[in-house]
Design a protein around this motif. Structure first.
Motif, PDB file in Angstrom:
ATOM      1  N   ASN A  53     -14.229 -11.482  66.691  1.00 62.04           N
ATOM      2  CA  ASN A  53     -13.121 -11.971  67.519  1.00 62.04           C
ATOM      3  C   ASN A  53     -11.964 -10.968  67.604  1.00 62.04           C
ATOM      4  N   LYS A  54     -12.095  -9.848  66.897  1.00 60.06           N
ATOM      5  CA  LYS A  54     -11.044  -8.839  66.920  1.00 60.06           C
ATOM      6  C   LYS A  54     -11.553  -7.542  67.546  1.00 60.06           C
ATOM      7  N   PHE A  55     -10.637  -6.787  68.091  1.00 56.95           N
ATOM      8  CA  PHE A  55     -10.987  -5.494  68.692  1.00 56.95           C
ATOM      9  C   PHE A  55     -10.692  -4.398  67.673  1.00 56.95           C
ATOM     10  N   ARG A  56     -11.649  -3.533  67.457  1.00 57.44           N
ATOM     11  CA  ARG A  56     -11.494  -2.487  66.450  1.00 57.44           C
ATOM     12  C   ARG A  56     -11.678  -1.122  67.099  1.00 57.44           C
ATOM     13  N   LEU A  57     -10.704  -0.254  66.908  1.00 56.97           N
ATOM     14  CA  LEU A  57     -10.828   1.108  67.437  1.00 56.97           C
ATOM     15  C   LEU A  57     -10.556   2.123  66.335  1.00 56.97           C
ATOM     16  N   LEU A  58     -11.276   3.232  66.395  1.00 57.79           N
ATOM     17  CA  LEU A  58     -11.080   4.352  65.482  1.00 57.79           C
ATOM     18  C   LEU A  58     -10.364   5.471  66.216  1.00 57.79           C
ATOM     19  N   VAL A  59      -9.436   6.117  65.541  1.00 56.86           N
ATOM     20  CA  VAL A  59      -8.817   7.332  66.065  1.00 56.86           C
ATOM     21  C   VAL A  59      -9.257   8.477  65.166  1.00 56.86           C
ATOM     22  N   VAL A  60     -10.120   9.333  65.706  1.00 55.71           N
ATOM     23  CA  VAL A  60     -10.713  10.431  64.950  1.00 55.71           C
ATOM     24  C   VAL A  60      -9.983  11.722  65.298  1.00 55.71           C
ATOM     25  N   SER A  61      -9.458  12.405  64.273  1.00 53.57           N
ATOM     26  CA  SER A  61      -8.755  13.659  64.548  1.00 53.57           C
ATOM     27  C   SER A  61      -8.605  14.446  63.252  1.00 53.57           C
ATOM     28  N   ASP A  62      -7.618  15.350  63.233  1.00 54.08           N
ATOM     29  CA  ASP A  62      -7.419  16.247  62.088  1.00 54.08           C
ATOM     30  C   ASP A  62      -6.108  15.909  61.383  1.00 54.08           C
ATOM     31  N   SER A  63      -5.316  16.921  61.050  1.00 58.04           N
ATOM     32  CA  SER A  63      -4.078  16.694  60.309  1.00 58.04           C
ATOM     33  C   SER A  63      -3.028  15.945  61.126  1.00 58.04           C
TER      34      SER A  63
ATOM     35  N   PHE B  75     -11.498  -6.893  76.686  1.00 55.21           N
ATOM     36  CA  PHE B  75     -12.236  -7.441  75.538  1.00 55.21           C
ATOM     37  C   PHE B  75     -11.809  -8.874  75.265  1.00 55.21           C
ATOM     38  N   PHE B  76     -10.494  -9.135  75.225  1.00 57.94           N
ATOM     39  CA  PHE B  76     -10.020 -10.471  74.871  1.00 57.94           C
ATOM     40  C   PHE B  76     -10.216 -11.460  76.021  1.00 57.94           C
ATOM     41  N   TRP B  77     -10.294 -10.949  77.238  1.00 52.39           N
ATOM     42  CA  TRP B  77     -10.608 -11.824  78.371  1.00 52.39           C
ATOM     43  C   TRP B  77     -12.047 -12.319  78.261  1.00 52.39           C
ATOM     44  N   GLU B  78     -12.939 -11.410  77.834  1.00 49.96           N
ATOM     45  CA  GLU B  78     -14.352 -11.755  77.705  1.00 49.96           C
ATOM     46  C   GLU B  78     -14.659 -12.438  76.376  1.00 49.96           C
ATOM     47  N   ASN B  79     -13.806 -12.194  75.359  1.00 54.71           N
ATOM     48  CA  ASN B  79     -14.025 -12.765  74.017  1.00 54.71           C
ATOM     49  C   ASN B  79     -12.731 -13.409  73.526  1.00 54.71           C
ATOM     50  N   PRO B  80     -12.402 -14.593  74.055  1.00 50.78           N
ATOM     51  CA  PRO B  80     -11.153 -15.237  73.629  1.00 50.78           C
ATOM     52  C   PRO B  80     -11.110 -15.418  72.119  1.00 50.78           C
ATOM     53  N   SER B  81      -9.992 -15.020  71.508  1.00 54.50           N
ATOM     54  CA  SER B  81      -9.870 -15.065  70.055  1.00 54.50           C
ATOM     55  C   SER B  81      -9.167 -16.339  69.605  1.00 54.50           C
ATOM     56  N   PRO B  82      -9.813 -17.129  68.733  1.00 55.76           N
ATOM     57  CA  PRO B  82      -9.143 -18.332  68.200  1.00 55.76           C
ATOM     58  C   PRO B  82      -7.927 -17.979  67.366  1.00 55.76           C
ATOM     59  N   TYR B  83      -7.944 -16.785  66.711  1.00 53.53           N
ATOM     60  CA  TYR B  83      -6.790 -16.361  65.908  1.00 53.53           C
ATOM     61  C   TYR B  83      -5.590 -16.100  66.812  1.00 53.53           C
ATOM     62  N   MET B  84      -5.877 -15.539  67.986  1.00 50.49           N
ATOM     63  CA  MET B  84      -4.797 -15.220  68.904  1.00 50.49           C
ATOM     64  C   MET B  84      -4.145 -16.497  69.422  1.00 50.49           C
ATOM     65  N   GLU B  85      -4.979 -17.500  69.738  1.00 51.65           N
ATOM     66  CA  GLU B  85      -4.433 -18.769  70.212  1.00 51.65           C
ATOM     67  C   GLU B  85      -3.556 -19.410  69.138  1.00 51.65           C
ATOM     68  N   LYS B  86      -3.989 -19.316  67.869  1.00 48.93           N
ATOM     69  CA  LYS B  86      -3.221 -19.874  66.753  1.00 48.93           C
ATOM     70  C   LYS B  86      -1.868 -19.173  66.637  1.00 48.93           C
ATOM     71  N   ASP B  87      -1.877 -17.825  66.785  1.00 49.15           N
ATOM     72  CA  ASP B  87      -0.627 -17.061  66.715  1.00 49.15           C
ATOM     73  C   ASP B  87       0.340 -17.480  67.814  1.00 49.15           C
ATOM     74  N   ARG B  88      -0.234 -17.707  69.017  1.00 48.82           N
ATOM     75  CA  ARG B  88       0.621 -18.083  70.146  1.00 48.82           C
ATOM     76  C   ARG B  88       1.225 -19.470  69.937  1.00 48.82           C
ATOM     77  N   ILE B  89       0.420 -20.405  69.401  1.00 48.36           N
ATOM     78  CA  ILE B  89       0.922 -21.759  69.135  1.00 48.36           C
ATOM     79  C   ILE B  89       2.045 -21.710  68.104  1.00 48.36           C
ATOM     80  N   ASN B  90       1.827 -20.930  67.047  1.00 51.70           N
ATOM     81  CA  ASN B  90       2.840 -20.819  65.978  1.00 51.70           C
ATOM     82  C   ASN B  90       4.116 -20.194  66.514  1.00 51.70           C
TER      83      ASN B  90
END
Length: 414
Positions: free
Chosen positions: A81-91, A397-412
């Motif tokens: 339900n979460k989107f994960r991205l890697l940032v690959v680089s050097d120093s 991603f979130f349009w295609e995979n609605p996140s229940p955690y995100m809805e909870k955050d918005r309600i709170n």
């Protein structure tokens, strides 16, 4: 009497040689052996030897994570339900520390946009590496995170220049050493080199001492400045130091920038002198693209500019210091032009940060003083550019995979 002296002289020479061997040669030989066998125990700095990569950052040092990346630990099993991205680089993935680096700032921007921890931005990078080495790093460690998207950060300053197909950068007693891959020799898990480790160690410390003295002299000319000392220039972690002159003297920094600028000498490019390095980078990017595509992982290349490309004052200092360099002989943005043309031809999405950095550099400094890395403002700008570019992917991603955690955050929050 003459015969007596002729007899005694060779005898004294033999004794002298024996003493030399006993008190100098044997101890030095033992020191060499000890520095090999006890390297993991004697040298516990930022880096350690890695048989596959040549070197890696030591895990859990200075707040690093289990793979030695400048980030916290994440569960390897990705939450669907979460989107994960890697940032690959050097120093560049180290300047500003864990929180102040552009990768950490990018994650905070996503937190503000979607709610906390809906988008995980994982910092995957080792200092002193180029794209070919980062491909190996991604295979061995990065893909264990099972990301949705990988961003390859390409530094225009030296990623082409350093991309020697035969180079393997290893760490020996805490010191970077570039060797030819064909000459690598491993015995009992240790790299064997054709140089004295002891004398390399002394030489490195002396170089560091000299450079720190020069930097200290330069710092005396700057108001409110302080010197950040390091035991090893090659393996120093990149720290945030807005008012510090850094660990390089002005002459040393200009020398580094000159070497980077020379990659873009027009005649050398036309004569094909850079083709081997360029093709190696191209091959590495294509391999990375193929690998990620096979796992249904999106791929984006972000191109980071060198300071001389955005800071006219620095560029003028380089040409003033080295009057043998003629401005008309260089294409200052050759790296961006070469890479962007290749990426477009191979349908690889990319973003070039050059123009935004040029504009913003007119308003405030974006790089550390006499350091090729971004300062606070530069890291923040890099995070802004990446966010603006990547948010379309995360929205999809979130349009295609609605996140229940995100809805909870918005309600709170309501």
């Amino acid at each position: 009497m003459e015969n007596y002296f002729q007899f005694i002289k060779p005898k004294k020479i033999k004794i002298l040689l024996l003493l030399t061997f006993t008190w100098i040669i044997i101890p030095l030989f033992l020191v060499e052996i000890l520095m090999i066998v006890f390297e993991p125990y004697l040298f516990k700095g930022l880096y350690q030897y890695d048989p596959d990569l040549g070197f890696r950052v030591r895990p859990y040092i200075n707040g690093n994570n289990q793979f030695g990346f400048n980030d916290r630990d994440y569960p390897l099993e990705k939450d669907p339900n979460k989107f994960r991205l890697l940032v690959v680089s050097d120093s560049f993935n180290w300047a500003g520390g864990k929180e102040g680096n552009y990768t950490g700032l990018l994650e905070k921007k996503f937190d503000n946009y979607y709610g906390k921890s809906q988008v995980e931005v994982i910092n995957v990078g080792y200092p002193g590496t180029h794209t070919g080495e980062q491909l190996a790093m991604l295979k061995k460690y990065g893909l264990q995170y099972n990301p949705d998207l990988v961003v390859l950060g390409f530094f225009a300053g030296n990623d082409f220049r350093d991309a020697d197909p035969e180079r393997k950068r290893i760490i020996v007693n805490g010191i970077y050493l570039d060797i030819d891959k064909k000459d690598e020799l491993i015995i009992f898990g240790y790299p064997i080199i054709g140089k004295s480790r002891f004398f390399m160690f002394l030489q490195q410390k002396y170089k560091v001492y000299q450079e720190l003295q020069k930097a200290k002299q330069d710092s005396a000319k700057l108001p409110n400045s302080s010197l950040i000392a390091s035991l090893n220039l090659a393996s120093a972690p990149i720290l945030e130091r807005e008012k510090s002159p850094g660990i390089l003297s002005k002459k040393a920094f200009l020398r580094v920038e000159k070497s980077r600028l020379k990659f873009c000498k027009i005649k050398d490019l036309l004569d094909g002198k850079r083709d081997e390095n360029i093709n190696y980078i191209f091959q590495s990017i294509l391999k990375m693209q193929k690998l990620l595509k096979s796992r249904n992982i999106e791929f984006v290349v972000a191109i980071y500019p060198d300071e001389y490309q955005v800071n006219n004052e620095l560029l003028n200092e380089i040409f003033t210091e080295y009057d043998d360099l003629k401005p008309e002989s260089y294409n200052l943005t050759c790296q961006q032009e070469i890479l962007s043309k290749f990426l477009a031809a191979n349908n690889i999405p990319y973003l070039d940060m050059l123009e935004r950095f040029k504009i913003e550099q007119n308003n405030r400094p974006l790089y550390l003083l006499r350091e090729p890395h971004w300062n606070n403002a530069g890291n923040l700008l890099g995070a802004d550019i990446l966010f603006d570019y990547l948010v379309k992917d995360t929205d999809k991603f979130f349009w295609e995979n609605p996140s229940p955690y995100m809805e909870k955050d918005r309600i709170n929050s309501d």
